[in-house]
Design an enzyme around this catalytic site. Structure first.
Site, short mmCIF file in Angstrom:
data_model
loop_
_atom_site.label_atom_id
_atom_site.label_comp_id
_atom_site.label_asym_id
_atom_site.label_seq_id
_atom_site.Cartn_x
_atom_site.Cartn_y
_atom_site.Cartn_z
N GLU A 191 2.36 4.54 -11.06
CA GLU A 191 2.44 5.91 -12.14
C GLU A 191 3.32 5.41 -13.07
OE1 GLU A 191 3.07 8.56 -8.72
OE2 GLU A 191 1.13 9.56 -9.34
N GLU B 159 -0.19 6.37 -1.40
CA GLU B 159 0.51 7.72 -0.74
C GLU B 159 -0.49 8.37 0.32
OE1 GLU B 159 -0.11 6.99 -4.19
OE2 GLU B 159 1.46 7.46 -5.29
N ALA C 265 7.99 6.06 -5.14
CA ALA C 265 9.01 7.21 -4.91
C ALA C 265 9.73 6.70 -3.71
CB ALA C 265 8.54 8.32 -4.81
N GLY D 240 4.58 5.78 -6.79
CA GLY D 240 5.33 6.24 -8.29
C GLY D 240 5.52 4.80 -8.98
N1 CO8 Z 1 11.18 4.17 -0.64
C1 CO8 Z 1 12.22 3.87 0.11
N2 CO8 Z 1 12.71 2.65 0.40
C2 CO8 Z 1 11.63 1.53 0.29
C3 CO8 Z 1 10.48 2.07 -0.27
C4 CO8 Z 1 10.27 3.40 -0.76
N3 CO8 Z 1 9.13 3.51 -1.41
N4 CO8 Z 1 9.88 0.43 -0.57
C5 CO8 Z 1 10.72 -0.14 0.08
N5 CO8 Z 1 11.94 0.41 0.72
C6 CO8 Z 1 12.91 -0.43 1.39
C7 CO8 Z 1 12.51 -0.48 2.80
O1 CO8 Z 1 12.80 0.47 3.68
C8 CO8 Z 1 13.44 -1.70 3.15
O2 CO8 Z 1 14.80 -1.23 3.30
P1 CO8 Z 1 15.57 -1.63 4.79
O3 CO8 Z 1 16.14 -3.17 4.21
O4 CO8 Z 1 16.79 -0.63 4.53
O5 CO8 Z 1 14.98 -1.43 5.91
C9 CO8 Z 1 13.67 -2.46 1.93
O6 CO8 Z 1 13.18 -1.52 0.66
C10 CO8 Z 1 12.73 -3.72 1.75
O7 CO8 Z 1 11.40 -3.33 2.04
P2 CO8 Z 1 10.63 -4.00 3.10
O8 CO8 Z 1 11.42 -4.75 4.18
O9 CO8 Z 1 9.59 -3.14 3.44
O10 CO8 Z 1 10.01 -5.35 2.08
P3 CO8 Z 1 8.65 -6.02 2.34
O11 CO8 Z 1 8.72 -7.26 1.23
O12 CO8 Z 1 7.97 -6.37 3.73
O13 CO8 Z 1 7.31 -5.11 1.79
C11 CO8 Z 1 6.39 -3.17 0.26
C12 CO8 Z 1 7.63 -4.40 0.50
C13 CO8 Z 1 4.88 -3.64 0.83
C14 CO8 Z 1 6.70 -2.61 -1.16
C15 CO8 Z 1 6.79 -2.17 1.53
O14 CO8 Z 1 8.23 -2.03 1.31
C16 CO8 Z 1 6.07 -0.91 1.10
O15 CO8 Z 1 5.11 -0.62 1.69
N6 CO8 Z 1 7.04 0.02 0.77
C17 CO8 Z 1 6.30 1.50 0.58
C18 CO8 Z 1 5.35 1.47 -0.61
C19 CO8 Z 1 4.79 3.00 -0.73
O16 CO8 Z 1 4.16 3.51 0.08
N7 CO8 Z 1 4.92 3.47 -1.97
C20 CO8 Z 1 4.59 4.86 -2.34
C21 CO8 Z 1 5.77 5.84 -1.96
S1 CO8 Z 1 5.02 7.50 -1.90
C22 CO8 Z 1 5.18 7.64 -3.84
O17 CO8 Z 1 5.49 6.70 -4.22
C23 CO8 Z 1 4.68 8.93 -4.14
C24 CO8 Z 1 4.87 9.23 -5.82
C25 CO8 Z 1 4.71 10.69 -5.89
C26 CO8 Z 1 5.42 10.90 -7.66
C27 CO8 Z 1 6.66 11.44 -7.38
C28 CO8 Z 1 6.62 12.92 -7.16
C29 CO8 Z 1 7.89 13.60 -6.97
#
Ligand code: CO8
Length: 261
Positions: free
Chosen positions: A115, A135, A69, A112
């Site tokens: 999921e 999460e 998400a 997400g």
């Molecule tokens: N949301 C928003 N932006 C994101 C997300 C995300 N989940 N993931 C990555 N991005 C953005 C980063 O902020 C970054 O943006 P910017 O260039 O502006 O700084 C860009 O994408 C590139 O990301 P990274 O530089 O971090 O890329 P890496 O290759 O170093 O890492 C990863 C990739 C491992 C995927 C890393 O980005 C990461 O850990 N992302 C978050 C993963 C995460 O925690 N996901 C779970 C989110 S919570 C969730 O999904 C809850 C679901 C609930 C269901 C819905 C109910 C409403």
């Protein structure tokens, strides 16, 4: 249906009877923001109504599926705001799609995104794919079926380990524990998913849809009720022209032609 002005979910029709739904928001690793969710729901609603589409492939980029998400959209939200979004209405068209949905996953399928993959019926993963429910590391928990679909797919002890630690599960391990259907070289993920979709699209669609419906609905019922449901759906198919065609083609030793009737 007209394409939105700023499409972040694209629709393609590469083969007869097959649609590809492609999430394309590379600047945020395909994170599910409101636009992605709404467009996904809109496409799935439309595909459900199309008789010419018999299988759907859901994919992201070559490097990543969906990083979860969009954290920016809920970081400071209140519970009432989260409730008012009613995101369940946007997941429902995917969960309830009557046609088989095959996920083609390369790279990250997290939160997400994991999921979303688990909403699908078959998951083809590239060998570098990574799955996870991180999460908990954000002070949250899965909120779109991650606790329930995961435990049903892999059982209590793997699901607990994955959700409670937020660890990443690599594709070979995901295959070993039953979290995905197949693992293929990264450059073959989409083509393998398309091949499966084409194979299914050539089969009698009423039988295909009944199998999907009964397997999903039956999995949440007591065994006796699920077996009754299966029997009724089995009997219903004897009313289809495709069932007669399948039997006739078998005896006449020819290829059947299925029309979805
Ligand atoms: N949301 C928003 N932006 C994101 C997300 C995300 N989940 N993931 C990555 N991005 C953005 C980063 O902020 C970054 O943006 P910017 O260039 O502006 O700084 C860009 O994408 C590139 O990301 P990274 O530089 O971090 O890329 P890496 O290759 O170093 O890492 C990863 C990739 C491992 C995927 C890393 O980005 C990461 O850990 N992302 C978050 C993963 C995460 O925690 N996901 C779970 C989110 S919570 C969730 O999904 C809850 C679901 C609930 C269901 C819905 C109910 C409403």
């Amino acid at each position: 249906m007209s394409q939105p002005l700023d499409p972040v979910v694209l629709l393609e029709y590469p083969h007869n009877g097959v649609a590809v739904v492609r999430i394309s928001r590379p600047e945020a690793k395909n994170a599910l923001n409101a636009s992605v969710r709404h467009q996904l729901a809109e496409h799935f609603r439309a595909l459900a109504r199309r008789d010419d589409i018999r299988a759907v492939v859901l994919t992201g980029g070559e490097q990543f599926f969906v990083a979860g998400a969009d954290i920016k959209e809920f970081a400071s939200a209140s519970p009432i705001e989260m409730y008012g979004r009613h995101t369940e209405l946007l997941w429902d068209p995917i969960a309830r799609c009557p046609k088989p949905v095959i996920a083609a996953v390369n790279g990250f399928a997290l939160g997400g995104g994991c999921e979303l993959a688990m909403h699908c019926d078959i998951i083809v993963a590239g060998e570098s794919a990574r799955f996870g429910q991180p999460e908990v590391k954000l002070g949250l928990m899965p909120g779109a079926g991650g606790t329930q679909r995961l435990i049903r797919a892999v059982g209590k002890f793997q699901a607990m380990r994955i959700a409670l630690t937020g660890c990443m599960v690599k594709a070979p391990e995901a295959l070993a524990i039953g979290m995905v259907s197949e693992v293929v070289p990264d450059d073959q993920t989409l083509s393998r998913a398309l091949a499966l979709a084409s194979e299914i699209a050539a089969l009698p669609p009423l039988a295909v849809q009944q199998i999907k419906e009964v397997m999903l609905a039956g999995a949440d019922l007591p065994l006796d009720s699920a077996l009754t449901l299966e029997r009724k759906a089995f009997q219903l198919l004897f009313d289809s022209a495709d069932q007669k065609e399948g039997a006739a083609a078998f005896f006449e030793k020819r290829k059947p032609t299925y029309r979805g009737e």
